[in-house]
Enzyme design. Sequence first.
Site, PDB file in Angstrom:
ATOM      1  N   LYS A 114       0.820  -1.225   0.000  1.00  0.00           N
ATOM      2  CA  LYS A 114       0.000   0.000   0.000  1.00  0.00           C
ATOM      3  C   LYS A 114       0.846   1.264   0.000  1.00  0.00           C
ATOM      4  O   LYS A 114       0.502   2.237  -0.644  1.00  0.00           O
ATOM      5  CB  LYS A 114      -0.935   0.026   1.222  1.00  0.00           C
ATOM      6  N   LYS A 197      -4.363  -8.373  -7.800  1.00  0.00           N
ATOM      7  CA  LYS A 197      -5.705  -8.730  -7.324  1.00  0.00           C
ATOM      8  C   LYS A 197      -6.723  -7.645  -7.702  1.00  0.00           C
ATOM      9  O   LYS A 197      -6.368  -6.461  -7.822  1.00  0.00           O
ATOM     10  CB  LYS A 197      -5.701  -9.018  -5.817  1.00  0.00           C
ATOM     11  N   LYS A 200     -10.478  -2.410  -4.759  1.00  0.00           N
ATOM     12  CA  LYS A 200     -11.300  -1.196  -4.761  1.00  0.00           C
ATOM     13  C   LYS A 200     -10.495   0.009  -5.200  1.00  0.00           C
ATOM     14  O   LYS A 200     -11.046   0.994  -5.667  1.00  0.00           O
ATOM     15  CB  LYS A 200     -11.789  -0.924  -3.335  1.00  0.00           C
TER      16      LYS A 200
HETATM   17  P1  AMP Z   1     -11.515  -5.253   1.433  1.00  0.00           P
HETATM   18  O1  AMP Z   1     -12.108  -4.918   0.123  1.00  0.00           O
HETATM   19  O2  AMP Z   1     -10.019  -5.197   1.384  1.00  0.00           O
HETATM   20  O3  AMP Z   1     -12.111  -4.536   2.604  1.00  0.00           O
HETATM   21  O4  AMP Z   1     -11.840  -6.798   1.667  1.00  0.00           O
HETATM   22  C1  AMP Z   1     -13.053  -7.308   2.170  1.00  0.00           C
HETATM   23  C2  AMP Z   1     -13.075  -8.811   2.009  1.00  0.00           C
HETATM   24  O5  AMP Z   1     -13.054  -9.169   0.610  1.00  0.00           O
HETATM   25  C3  AMP Z   1     -11.853  -9.532   2.634  1.00  0.00           C
HETATM   26  O6  AMP Z   1     -12.286 -10.762   3.180  1.00  0.00           O
HETATM   27  C4  AMP Z   1     -10.950  -9.776   1.462  1.00  0.00           C
HETATM   28  O7  AMP Z   1     -10.110 -10.896   1.648  1.00  0.00           O
HETATM   29  C5  AMP Z   1     -11.960 -10.031   0.341  1.00  0.00           C
HETATM   30  N1  AMP Z   1     -11.378  -9.651  -0.950  1.00  0.00           N
HETATM   31  C6  AMP Z   1     -10.970  -8.400  -1.321  1.00  0.00           C
HETATM   32  N2  AMP Z   1     -10.477  -8.411  -2.585  1.00  0.00           N
HETATM   33  C7  AMP Z   1     -10.564  -9.705  -3.012  1.00  0.00           C
HETATM   34  C8  AMP Z   1     -10.223 -10.371  -4.235  1.00  0.00           C
HETATM   35  N3  AMP Z   1      -9.696  -9.709  -5.265  1.00  0.00           N
HETATM   36  N4  AMP Z   1     -10.458 -11.697  -4.319  1.00  0.00           N
HETATM   37  C9  AMP Z   1     -11.006 -12.379  -3.285  1.00  0.00           C
HETATM   38  N5  AMP Z   1     -11.346 -11.825  -2.101  1.00  0.00           N
HETATM   39  C10 AMP Z   1     -11.142 -10.501  -1.967  1.00  0.00           C
END
Ligand code: AMP
Length: 333
Positions: A114, A197, A200
């Site tokens: 990050k 990956k 957002k």
């Molecule tokens: P975040 O968007 O980082 O707040 O992630 C929220 C949840 O979504 C967490 O459990 C992450 O591990 C999952 N997650 C986020 N991006 C991915 C992705 N590209 N593939 C699979 N899981 C994801």
Amino acid sequence: MSDQKRVFSGAQPTGNMHLGNYLGAFRNWVKLQDDYECIYCVVDMHAITTWQDPATLTQQTREAAAAYIATGVDPEKSILFNQSRVPGHAELAWIFNCVARLGWLNRMTQFKDKVGKNREKASCGLYVYPNLMAADILLYKATHVPVGQDQKQHLELTRDIATKFNHDFKTEIFPIVEPVIMGEGAKVMSLRDGTKKMSKSDPSQYSRISLTDDADTIMAKIRKAKTDAETLPATAAGLEGRPEATNLVGIYAALTDATRNQVCVQFEGRGFGDFKKALTDVAVEKLAPITTEMARLMDDPAEIDRILVRGGERAQAIAEPILQEVKQVVGFI
Ligand code: AMP
Ligand code: TRP
């Protein structure tokens, strides 16, 4: 999992909820709620580790809650709330700041990714973020945490913190959590680059399918998705060294509850033009009801706020006695 288990998970309200969140996290949360006590949190305190405009944060907190509900989280059955409502998260995080070692945090790859070269300008909160995540989980003595692959290292840190706390204070207060990483959707990659990956924060809208995209947008994004010139192989082994093909096949597999291998068998020898049409159909079929439901929920923000208030009260009722127990162990009077 036995009946003694408690599930906790969360996602940041930083906008752009996407297919990776759905396949890696939300839909697994939904599956667990029939059998276990589940606590699902919109982690607004994590979100402010990077700058958030206040009005946008409020809106995105509601949108995250709407995404949880629209994908199937039942706010009656499970506890759904936003983190900042329950003060114990911050209190326990402080105690964990004093348990975790600098060396442990220095190894966190998400922080390094990050901040890149801007380490000196990163907030202190971003650095200690994994300690807050450990506090989220252990404030409820949760034992199982359903997340995508990218959170595995943070959960290992949570285990290290629990172990060190228990050891230093000669107690067994904290359970050692188990990551629950389920299915083919545990790591969804960017549609523009199969080695990154889906996230957002990617500046390109075409890198991700958002949970608010309509059918035409989904179709356009899949049509533009990067692929290679080869056809689909007979088995998943033939996807080796083809990150974009692997990703699209993985998404199809996750959306249809199949394995990558089964998808290869089904589409063997077909080109990506054909495959993308089939992928668009299943993506639209699965996502359209979610998009519609999210829009409906967002039309009534007062109802979302009521759900979060009620969820916060239920969460607080579990957290409070645990926090008191921890304070006693630490020696606070
Ligand atoms: P975040 O968007 O980082 O707040 O992630 C929220 C949840 O979504 C967490 O459990 C992450 O591990 C999952 N997650 C986020 N991006 C991915 C992705 N590209 N593939 C699979 N899981 C994801
Ligand atoms: N760090 C997680 C993410 O970015 C979100 C999160 C915060 C979380 N606290 C948590 C996930 C506790 C599971 C359990 O995806």
